[in-house]
Design an enzyme around this catalytic site. Structure first.
Site, PDB file in Angstrom:
ATOM      1  N   ASP A 132       0.846  -1.209   0.000  1.00 15.02           N
ATOM      2  CA  ASP A 132       0.000   0.000   0.000  1.00 15.02           C
ATOM      3  C   ASP A 132       0.874   1.249   0.000  1.00 15.02           C
ATOM      4  O   ASP A 132       0.633   2.194  -0.756  1.00 15.02           O
ATOM      5  CB  ASP A 132      -0.891   0.056   1.257  1.00 15.02           C
ATOM      6  CG  ASP A 132      -1.926  -1.046   1.354  1.00 15.02           C
ATOM      7  OD1 ASP A 132      -3.080  -0.788   1.035  1.00 15.02           O
ATOM      8  OD2 ASP A 132      -1.563  -2.165   1.759  1.00 15.02           O
ATOM      9  N   THR A 167      -6.895  -4.828   0.694  1.00 15.16           N
ATOM     10  CA  THR A 167      -5.669  -5.126   1.444  1.00 15.16           C
ATOM     11  C   THR A 167      -5.828  -6.377   2.311  1.00 15.16           C
ATOM     12  O   THR A 167      -4.925  -7.229   2.377  1.00 15.16           O
ATOM     13  CB  THR A 167      -5.266  -3.929   2.333  1.00 15.16           C
ATOM     14  OG1 THR A 167      -5.065  -2.790   1.506  1.00 15.16           O
ATOM     15  CG2 THR A 167      -3.988  -4.214   3.094  1.00 15.16           C
TER      16      THR A 167
END
Length: 309
Positions: free
Chosen positions: A51, A122
């Site tokens: 990320d 995620t």
């Protein structure tokens, strides 16, 4: 086409290559085995090294080429020196070759807002559900999503060794959508896709009210919109806050480019101006066709619980 391409086409051509670069970063971090997971607000709200690196790459690459655009990314990251290997300078030639829709041809950099989710899904990424993972770059003007790029870093990963991984799709209302084969759910079947990890009674009651023939629970907003445009689902129904503007801007633009629609549970459009609150407080309802039917089925209790922005 005379002269240089319009700003919007240049931005999307860059975003396409930048999304591909981010997808490669996401794959590289996974293959390294060192995900660097931290919890942001809890076990269902995670951030990984992927990320962080992907967002740095996207934001730095786009702001270097387009210094006047506003970029809003999901991750709050400290300012730090970037290594040049994170910068992507390329532009997708096939996008530069296309004519910009007339209503966007005169737009200036400073009028555009870019919403970035460097790694949508995620939690699924950390659990190995890799087909749920996407990189999302959406472009907004006047509060509306006008262009979107979605990269699926692990597209085809189930095919095993030697398979070329990943694909990138993009779209712009008034121009079309590219990088996938548009399909619809056959016949009158109602297949609802909804959240995998953020459910509650309101969410499930609302899904049930749609009278679906089938319900699919997967991660990632980008992934769910891909299901809509590839004929795996007829509606994405999420009657809860939780989704943010960076989750929906790019997917909404691609969905609109093929005649679909994304709204809150009341049927109202979301606004993507730079100064809006990030949360999509009134849930997300997205369809390829028959949006009004799904809006009409939303229970009164849901509408009372989720106030429109």
């Amino acid at each position: 086409m005379s002269g240089s391409p319009a700003v919007l086409m240049r931005l999307v051509a860059s975003a396409y290559m930048v999304a591909e670069k981010a997808g490669a970063i996401v794959r590289k971090v996974l293959h390294s085995g060192e995900l660097g997971i931290v919890e942001k607000t809890g076990a269902n709200d995670l951030q990984t090294l992927a990320d962080r690196l992907a967002q740095q790459s996207i934001c730095a690459s786009l702001s270097r080429r387009f210094p006047k655009i506003t970029i809003i990314g999901e991750e709050e990251l400290p300012a730090e020196e970037l290594t040049e290997d994170l910068i992507e300078n390329g532009q997708a030639e096939e996008i530069l070759q296309k004519s910009c829709p007339a209503q966007y041809s005169g737009l200036k950099e400073e009028e555009l807002v870019v919403w970035v989710d460097p790694l949508d899904g995620t939690k699924e990424y950390t659990e190995g559900l890799l087909d749920n993972v996407t990189v999302l770059i959406g472009v907004a003007y006047g509060g509306r999503a006008i262009a979107g790029v979605i990269n699926q870093p692990f597209y085809n990963y189930q095919l095993g060794e030697g398979t070329a991984l990943g694909r990138t799709m993009w779209g712009m209302p008034g121009l079309g959508a590219f990088g996938f084969q548009l399909q619809e759910v056959p016949g009158e079947r109602r297949i609802v896709t909804t959240t995998r990890s953020h459910s509650n009674k309101l969410v499930t009651d609302c899904v049930d009210a749609m009278e679906p023939h089938e319900v699919i629970k997967v991660g990632g907003a980008g992934n769910k919109i891909i299901q809509l445009v590839e004929g795996k689902a007829s509606a994405y129904v999420f009657a809860s806050p939780g989704c943010k503007k960076w989750d929906t801007c790019a997917p909404e633009a691609i969905l609109h480019a093929v005649g679909g629609k994304l709204t809150d549970m009341h049927g109202n459009a979301y606004c993507y101006d730079a100064n809006v609150k990030h949360m999509n407080s009134a849930g997300v309802l997205a369809t390829l066709r028959n949006h009004d039917y799904y809006v009409s089925r939303v229970p009164q209790l849901v509408l009372q619980a989720l106030k429109s922005d």
